[in-house]
Design a protein around this motif. Sequence first.
Motif, short mmCIF file in Angstrom:
data_model
loop_
_atom_site.label_atom_id
_atom_site.label_comp_id
_atom_site.label_asym_id
_atom_site.label_seq_id
_atom_site.Cartn_x
_atom_site.Cartn_y
_atom_site.Cartn_z
N GLU A 142 -13.03 -0.19 -2.70
CA GLU A 142 -12.63 0.84 -3.58
C GLU A 142 -11.24 1.42 -3.09
OE1 GLU A 142 -13.25 4.69 -3.22
OE2 GLU A 142 -12.20 5.16 -5.07
N TRP A 143 -11.02 1.77 -1.70
CA TRP A 143 -9.69 2.01 -1.06
C TRP A 143 -8.69 1.20 -1.38
CZ3 TRP A 143 -5.80 1.33 1.89
CH2 TRP A 143 -4.88 2.51 2.43
N ILE A 144 -8.90 -0.02 -1.11
CA ILE A 144 -7.88 -0.94 -1.39
C ILE A 144 -7.39 -1.04 -2.55
CG2 ILE A 144 -7.05 -3.28 -0.71
CD1 ILE A 144 -9.36 -3.57 1.20
N LEU B 90 0.84 -1.57 -6.16
CA LEU B 90 0.95 -1.27 -7.61
C LEU B 90 1.54 -0.10 -8.05
CD1 LEU B 90 0.24 -2.66 -10.34
CD2 LEU B 90 -2.03 -1.78 -10.23
N ARG B 91 1.21 0.99 -6.90
CA ARG B 91 1.87 2.49 -7.18
C ARG B 91 3.25 2.20 -7.06
NH1 ARG B 91 -0.22 6.39 -3.24
NH2 ARG B 91 -0.72 4.44 -1.93
N ILE B 92 3.81 1.42 -6.14
CA ILE B 92 5.22 1.35 -6.02
C ILE B 92 5.73 0.66 -7.25
CG2 ILE B 92 7.29 0.26 -4.70
CD1 ILE B 92 5.59 0.50 -2.32
N PRO C 284 9.10 -7.39 -9.84
CA PRO C 284 9.27 -6.45 -8.47
C PRO C 284 8.56 -7.12 -7.30
CG PRO C 284 7.65 -5.44 -10.01
CD PRO C 284 7.88 -6.87 -10.59
N HIS C 285 8.97 -6.85 -6.34
CA HIS C 285 8.25 -7.37 -5.17
C HIS C 285 6.63 -6.77 -4.97
CE1 HIS C 285 7.28 -8.21 -1.07
NE2 HIS C 285 7.11 -6.94 -0.61
N GLN C 286 5.98 -7.76 -4.90
CA GLN C 286 4.42 -7.15 -4.91
C GLN C 286 3.98 -6.87 -3.72
OE1 GLN C 286 2.99 -8.35 -8.18
NE2 GLN C 286 5.14 -8.30 -8.71
O1 UT7 Z 1 6.70 -5.38 1.95
C1 UT7 Z 1 7.31 -4.37 2.49
C2 UT7 Z 1 7.20 -3.23 1.76
N1 UT7 Z 1 5.73 -2.76 2.10
C3 UT7 Z 1 5.59 -1.58 1.08
O2 UT7 Z 1 6.19 -1.40 0.38
C4 UT7 Z 1 4.15 -0.84 1.65
C5 UT7 Z 1 4.55 0.57 1.30
N2 UT7 Z 1 3.26 1.42 1.69
C6 UT7 Z 1 2.22 1.43 1.17
O3 UT7 Z 1 2.02 0.59 0.35
C7 UT7 Z 1 1.12 2.65 1.45
O4 UT7 Z 1 1.69 3.43 2.16
C8 UT7 Z 1 -0.08 2.01 2.28
C9 UT7 Z 1 -0.98 1.10 0.95
C10 UT7 Z 1 0.17 1.16 3.36
C11 UT7 Z 1 -1.02 3.03 2.60
O5 UT7 Z 1 -1.24 3.73 1.26
P1 UT7 Z 1 -1.17 5.59 1.57
O6 UT7 Z 1 -1.76 6.15 0.28
O7 UT7 Z 1 0.21 5.98 2.08
O8 UT7 Z 1 -2.33 5.86 2.79
P2 UT7 Z 1 -2.06 6.50 4.04
O9 UT7 Z 1 -1.61 5.67 5.00
O10 UT7 Z 1 -1.60 7.86 3.96
O11 UT7 Z 1 -3.54 6.81 4.59
C12 UT7 Z 1 -4.28 7.69 3.71
C13 UT7 Z 1 -5.75 7.78 4.55
C14 UT7 Z 1 -5.59 7.92 5.95
O12 UT7 Z 1 -6.93 8.51 6.31
P3 UT7 Z 1 -6.78 10.13 6.95
O13 UT7 Z 1 -5.72 10.07 7.79
O14 UT7 Z 1 -6.07 10.84 5.35
O15 UT7 Z 1 -7.90 10.61 7.11
C15 UT7 Z 1 -5.81 6.34 6.51
O16 UT7 Z 1 -6.44 6.49 7.83
O17 UT7 Z 1 -6.34 6.33 4.51
C16 UT7 Z 1 -6.82 5.79 5.59
N3 UT7 Z 1 -6.58 4.34 5.53
C17 UT7 Z 1 -7.58 3.52 5.04
N4 UT7 Z 1 -8.89 3.86 4.67
C18 UT7 Z 1 -9.79 2.86 4.36
C19 UT7 Z 1 -5.63 3.67 5.97
N5 UT7 Z 1 -5.94 2.33 5.70
C20 UT7 Z 1 -7.06 2.20 5.13
C21 UT7 Z 1 -7.91 1.29 4.58
N6 UT7 Z 1 -9.42 1.56 4.29
N7 UT7 Z 1 -7.69 -0.21 4.61
#
Ligand code: UT7
Length: 328
Positions: free
Chosen positions: A33-35, A259-261, A254-256
């Motif tokens: 669900e998170w992923i 999905l939100r990006i 777009p680069h994959q």
């Molecule tokens: O290819 C190069 C380009 N790359 C990208 O464009 C990636 C850009 N970034 C992203 O796609 C997103 O920032 C992520 C998918 C990496 C992360 O999503 P987010 O909505 O920014 O989440 P976040 O890092 O702010 O984390 C939110 C919460 C955190 O917990 P707390 O601090 O709110 O308690 C994380 O610890 O989600 C937690 N979290 C997870 N929970 C469950 C982080 N990873 C996970 C996980 N499963 N895998």
Amino acid sequence: MTHGVTIAGTGSYVPEKIVTNDDLSKIVDTTDEWIVTRTGIKERRIAAENESSSDLATQAALKALEQSNTKAEDLELIIIATITPDTLTPSTAAYVQTNLGAHKAVAFDISAACAGFVYAMKIATNMINGGSVKNALIIGAEKLSCVTNWTDRTTCVLFGDGAGAAVLRPAEEGEGRILATDIGTDGTQTKILNIPGGGSACPTTPENIHENLATLTMSGKEVFKQAVTRMRDSANTVIERANLTPEDISLVIPHQANLRIIDAIADRLAVPNDRVFVNLHKYGNTSAAAIAIALDEANREGKIKKGENLVMVAFGAGLTWAAAAIEW
Ligand code: UT7
């Protein structure tokens, strides 16, 4: 009389092994669900232990050569975009040259992370337009599973392995062509997305080997913000350079990465979601391979028709960004 550069054929290859989100929830503290909610990724492909980036690249290349009716021995250029080369030297392209029997081709790698395939497209296009080569093979190939920290839930759920390829050659009259390209780099932001160890700045040593320094690290939120802005700007640049408007674009690839990006970029470009190609639910983020695989799938699924315009746009570590506007 030159008519520019055409994409004569595409190909892609992903490893057989599928790793689902549920599989990952057994090794790190995460959930399907998170992923799915935060990224859109449902599963990814992971290469076998004995399968390297050059093996993935070779399989993708064979398909692109076949579709473009090009013989390997007629290739004059092979560029591979990768951050997971088989070896630091020689280049992955050198292995692929031999695998294919493309003995005439000059072969080298470029390192521009997720934007690498479009960087390679620009370099090859310029070399063809300059008259130094005719048949060029460009490939994005990654075995990211070998630079993934499998104990870090914030990154290990994001990445996958695969390769995509395209054969480029001078366009004949009436054929589609690459209309415009844009590439850029901002080296002030190297720390927000990198592999800190394993290179000359921080070699792997017996003392640091357990610190997982030769794996991908990312400040997700910062990268997210930069990705949206840079990709929007780069896509707009090529649309303008090609004398097109967003209404003229039949497909955005777009680069994959997330999905939100992708949704945010579609929104900012004012292109409806049904004109945006998405396959990250199947493969996750495969860095330089992502756009190349997507291009091949869109092509083979008939999502781009002759005469239609498409825009590819990518963003990655460096920071790097790149876009191309193409008449198919
Ligand atoms: O290819 C190069 C380009 N790359 C990208 O464009 C990636 C850009 N970034 C992203 O796609 C997103 O920032 C992520 C998918 C990496 C992360 O999503 P987010 O909505 O920014 O989440 P976040 O890092 O702010 O984390 C939110 C919460 C955190 O917990 P707390 O601090 O709110 O308690 C994380 O610890 O989600 C937690 N979290 C997870 N929970 C469950 C982080 N990873 C996970 C996980 N499963 N895998």
